[in-house]
Design a protein around this motif. Structure first.
Motif, PDB file in Angstrom:
ATOM      1  N   GLN A 153      32.518  39.473  42.731  1.00 38.96           N
ATOM      2  CA  GLN A 153      31.945  39.376  41.398  1.00 38.96           C
ATOM      3  C   GLN A 153      31.710  40.768  40.859  1.00 38.96           C
ATOM      4  O   GLN A 153      31.455  41.711  41.611  1.00 38.96           O
ATOM      5  CB  GLN A 153      30.618  38.625  41.418  1.00 38.96           C
ATOM      6  CG  GLN A 153      30.750  37.120  41.500  1.00 38.96           C
ATOM      7  CD  GLN A 153      29.413  36.436  41.266  1.00 38.96           C
ATOM      8  OE1 GLN A 153      28.421  36.777  41.879  1.00 38.96           O
ATOM      9  NE2 GLN A 153      29.409  35.456  40.378  1.00 38.96           N
TER      10      GLN A 153
ATOM     11  N   VAL B 147      29.340  42.346  37.811  1.00 35.08           N
ATOM     12  CA  VAL B 147      28.318  42.043  36.815  1.00 35.08           C
ATOM     13  C   VAL B 147      27.826  43.353  36.217  1.00 35.08           C
ATOM     14  O   VAL B 147      27.153  44.137  36.880  1.00 35.08           O
ATOM     15  CB  VAL B 147      27.149  41.249  37.426  1.00 35.08           C
ATOM     16  CG1 VAL B 147      26.114  40.943  36.347  1.00 35.08           C
ATOM     17  CG2 VAL B 147      27.648  39.971  38.085  1.00 35.08           C
TER      18      VAL B 147
ATOM     19  N   GLY C 145      34.613  41.204  34.678  1.00 34.48           N
ATOM     20  CA  GLY C 145      33.334  40.591  34.357  1.00 34.48           C
ATOM     21  C   GLY C 145      33.187  40.405  32.856  1.00 34.48           C
ATOM     22  O   GLY C 145      34.154  40.555  32.101  1.00 34.48           O
TER      23      GLY C 145
END
Length: 114
Positions: free
Chosen positions: A3, A5, A105
């Motif tokens: 991920q 972010v 992201g």
């Protein structure tokens, strides 16, 4: 699962500063990472990068104003931006260098305006 972010963007006056953060996965944090930006009607561009050996590089327009760094313990890559100018207005993203397109992201919006 990887991920990315991003956070820390906002509205700032010309000459101001912001620090962007990108939290990623432990398997990525030590890799060759970069901060990218995309302004309206312009392609996404790499503005700062840090290698796995912590060598840094910058796009010409941000040299001397932006600093990329990372904290491996926090799985976070930072972009310190000083002396901001309106031309720095864009959505800022982090990713590997070269980028892995499936992992972009949501980015963080930086607006430089008086």
């Amino acid at each position: 699962q990887v991920q990315l972010v991003e956070s820390g963007g906002g509205l700032v006056e010309p000459g101001g500063s912001l620090r962007l953060s990108c939290t990623t996965s432990a398997i990525w944090i030590s890799n060759y990472m970069g901060w990218y930006r995309q302004a309206p009607r312009r392609p996404r561009e790499l503005v700062a990068s840090i290698t796995n050996r912590n060598n840094t590089a910058y796009e010409d327009s941000v040299k001397g104003r932006f600093t990329i760094s990372r904290d491996i313990a926090k799985n976070t890559v930072y972009l310190q931006m000083n002396s901001l100018v309106p031309e720095d207005t864009a959505v800022y993203y982090c990713n590997k260098v070269p980028p892995q397109s499936q992992y972009w992201g949501q980015g963080t919006q930086v607006t430089v305006s008086s």
